[in-house]
Design an enzyme around this catalytic site. Structure first.
Site, PDB file in Angstrom:
ATOM      1  N   GLY A  73      12.431   1.368 -15.799  1.00  0.00           N
ATOM      2  CA  GLY A  73      11.188   1.975 -15.348  1.00  0.00           C
ATOM      3  C   GLY A  73      11.160   3.470 -15.629  1.00  0.00           C
ATOM      4  N   THR A  74      12.286   4.106 -15.441  1.00  0.00           N
ATOM      5  CA  THR A  74      12.343   5.562 -15.656  1.00  0.00           C
ATOM      6  C   THR A  74      12.008   5.890 -17.110  1.00  0.00           C
ATOM      7  OG1 THR A  74      14.019   5.701 -13.934  1.00  0.00           O
ATOM      8  CG2 THR A  74      13.839   7.584 -15.420  1.00  0.00           C
ATOM      9  N   GLN A 180       6.881  -1.074  -8.514  1.00  0.00           N
ATOM     10  CA  GLN A 180       7.016  -1.822  -7.245  1.00  0.00           C
ATOM     11  C   GLN A 180       5.920  -2.869  -7.072  1.00  0.00           C
ATOM     12  OE1 GLN A 180       9.509  -1.916  -5.205  1.00  0.00           O
ATOM     13  NE2 GLN A 180      10.660  -0.113  -5.861  1.00  0.00           N
ATOM     14  N   SER A 200       9.480  -2.636 -14.436  1.00  0.00           N
ATOM     15  CA  SER A 200      10.941  -2.698 -14.493  1.00  0.00           C
ATOM     16  C   SER A 200      11.390  -4.073 -14.005  1.00  0.00           C
ATOM     17  CB  SER A 200      11.529  -1.588 -13.623  1.00  0.00           C
ATOM     18  OG  SER A 200      12.928  -1.650 -13.651  1.00  0.00           O
ATOM     19  N   THR A 238      18.257  -1.035 -31.205  1.00  0.00           N
ATOM     20  CA  THR A 238      18.403  -2.497 -31.178  1.00  0.00           C
ATOM     21  C   THR A 238      18.066  -2.999 -29.778  1.00  0.00           C
ATOM     22  OG1 THR A 238      20.057  -2.377 -32.896  1.00  0.00           O
ATOM     23  CG2 THR A 238      20.039  -4.393 -31.569  1.00  0.00           C
ATOM     24  N   CYS A 326      17.412   6.067  -4.946  1.00  0.00           N
ATOM     25  CA  CYS A 326      17.862   7.299  -5.578  1.00  0.00           C
ATOM     26  C   CYS A 326      18.115   8.406  -4.571  1.00  0.00           C
ATOM     27  CB  CYS A 326      16.834   7.755  -6.602  1.00  0.00           C
ATOM     28  SG  CYS A 326      16.377   6.424  -7.685  1.00  0.00           S
TER      29      CYS A 326
HETATM   30  N1  PLP Z   1       9.107   3.888 -10.243  1.00  0.00           N
HETATM   31  C1  PLP Z   1       9.197   3.336  -9.022  1.00  0.00           C
HETATM   32  C2  PLP Z   1       7.990   3.280  -8.145  1.00  0.00           C
HETATM   33  C3  PLP Z   1      10.420   2.813  -8.574  1.00  0.00           C
HETATM   34  O1  PLP Z   1      10.508   2.279  -7.360  1.00  0.00           O
HETATM   35  C4  PLP Z   1      11.545   2.889  -9.441  1.00  0.00           C
HETATM   36  C5  PLP Z   1      12.856   2.400  -8.993  1.00  0.00           C
HETATM   37  O2  PLP Z   1      13.139   2.339  -7.801  1.00  0.00           O
HETATM   38  C6  PLP Z   1      11.375   3.462 -10.711  1.00  0.00           C
HETATM   39  C7  PLP Z   1      10.150   3.954 -11.079  1.00  0.00           C
HETATM   40  C8  PLP Z   1      12.508   3.551 -11.669  1.00  0.00           C
HETATM   41  O3  PLP Z   1      12.805   2.286 -12.214  1.00  0.00           O
HETATM   42  P1  PLP Z   1      14.227   1.998 -12.875  1.00  0.00           P
HETATM   43  O4  PLP Z   1      15.195   1.836 -11.755  1.00  0.00           O
HETATM   44  O5  PLP Z   1      14.046   0.726 -13.644  1.00  0.00           O
HETATM   45  O6  PLP Z   1      14.533   3.160 -13.751  1.00  0.00           O
END
Ligand code: PLP
Length: 410
Positions: A73-74, A180, A200, A238, A326
């Site tokens: 997701g990041t 989410q 994600s 890849t 985090c």
């Molecule tokens: N965005 C939201 C709203 C999230 O809750 C998270 C992860 O907790 C992320 C982004 C980041 O996703 P990833 O852990 O796959 O990098």
């Protein structure tokens, strides 16, 4: 009662057995590189196309080609925002909210240091946005708006359709972090004003280390990772074949079961919430109770420390969280609760319970049994804490998000 009771599903979820079964052969048997011309390659690339269709269906995309696989997701958030900025170099304003996940917050703070003007929209005490503030913030300078679908800490759901309509009326690109929301709520990007959407896999029982960025057809976003021609030259490197196959399977299963699952999960969450509010008079729910993910309960216990509660819960095998994964391990109060102007008495004592399809009524009952004695025990120890909070409240400016330079936006 099982020895581990996992109520931290907004941090990550358990891979569904069917997902594991689907992805495992892509390590052992079908280990080809999808870019290879020979049969090992084409077997695998065919499977990637299927996964793309499965993920596109989960979010209601018109065309699977609109789905780009990423590593998480990041990465999707970074690719979206940096890509949109690169497309519109003359526009220097970014609009986002004070309550985003660190994937967006950290990036926008970084861009602010690089000279972009970031407008941080605030929220009210229930965690909801003021849409007039958004209307006023949009200017000819706005490069993009990025707003999350559902909050990872409180579960509060933003009105993405309404927000998108406002943003699109000004012709501004709209990115939504739906990490989410995907797999929990019905999504329909085709008929929505969303241009880009981040997903994600590990939040909906898929594997970690794989995600997707939806880019509406007609939107051009330059690649974030440059190199080979994978993902139609939109994301080089890849492919994580097994991860992508797993994400596809998880998406397919979520689409089939999410409605039923989340009706049951919502009922369990409400059971947990109602029982805790009744047995712990010092508790209050953080965030709007209606416009909220059905699996999330963020609840604060007055004068207590969320981390102390987590430690005692852990002694009973119960895994929860104080906020997003985090920020776990840091004793800084949550930026989301600060933005909501949560009173100081409740700010440190937040616990997030986030459920999934694997949670049971027995587990909820077990938590409901254990929690009152944990809270009483800590309340006994917290007479000093209470004095400290009162002292903090009397000290002008301290612990008041509005008065703190960072509190308003971190
Ligand atoms: N965005 C939201 C709203 C999230 O809750 C998270 C992860 O907790 C992320 C982004 C980041 O996703 P990833 O852990 O796959 O990098």
């Amino acid at each position: 009662m099982t020895s581990e009771i996992y109520f931290d599903n907004n941090a990550t979820t358990r891979v569904r057995p069917e997902v594991f079964e689907a992805l495992a052969p892509y390590y052992a048997e079908f280990y080809g590189n999808p870019s290879s011309i020979h049969r090992f390659g084409s077997q695998v690339s065919h499977r990637l196309s299927e996964a793309r269709v499965q993920v596109a269906s989960l979010i209601g995309a018109a065309d699977p080609v609109e789905v780009i696989f990423t590593s998480c997701g990041t990465e999707g958030d970074n690719a979206a925002i940096r890509g949109l900025l690169e497309m519109r170099p003359d526009k220097r304003q970014i609009i986002t909210t004070q309550v985003e996940h660190p994937a967006i917050l950290g990036l926008c703070q970084h861009l602010e240091k690089k000279g972009y003007r970031v407008t941080w929209l605030g929220v009210d005490q229930d965690g909801m946005l003021d849409l007039d503030e958004l209307r006023e913030a949009l200017t000819d300078e706005t490069a993009l708006v990025s707003i999350m679908f559902a909050n990872n800490e409180t579960g509060v759901i933003f009105p993405i359709e309404q927000i998108g309509a406002i943003v699109k009326s000004k012709g501004v690109p709209f990115h939504v972090d739906a990490v989410q929301a995907a797999g929990k709520l019905a999504l329909d990007v085709k008929n929505s004003p969303v241009d880009l959407m981040t997903l994600s896999a590990h939040k909906f029982h898929g594997p970690k280390g794989v995600g997707a960025l939806y880019v509406r057809r007609g939107m051009t976003v330059p690649p974030f990772i440059i190199g080979g021609h994978q993902e139609r030259s939109r994301r080089a490197g890849t492919e994580n074949v097994a991860g992508i196959v797993g994400m596809g399977k998880a998406a397919e299963l979520a689409l089939k079961s999410q409605k039923e699952d989340f009706a049951r999960i919502g009922a369990l969450r409400d059971q947990l919430q109602n029982s805790l509010l009744e047995s712990c008079p010092s508790a209050r729910v953080n965030g709007d109770k209606v416009k909220r993910l059905p699996n999330t309960l963020n609840i604060s216990f007055r004068y207590l420390e969320g981390e102390s509660i987590l430690v005692l819960l852990d002694q009973h095998g119960i895994c929860a969280s104080t906020g997003s994964a985090c920020t776990a391990g840091s004793s800084e109060p949550s930026h989301v609760l600060r933005a909501m102007r949560t009173p100081a008495d409740w700010l440190q004592g937040a616990v997030r319970f986030s459920l999934s399809r694997f949670n049971t009524e027995d587990e909820v009952r077990f938590i409901n049994e254990k929690m009152p004695s944990i809270v009483k025990r800590l309340e006994g120890l917290s007479a000093l804490g209470k004095l400290a909070v009162q002292h903090r409240n009397q000290t002008p400016g301290s612990d008041n998000p509005a008065a703190s330079e960072q509190g308003g936006r971190l």
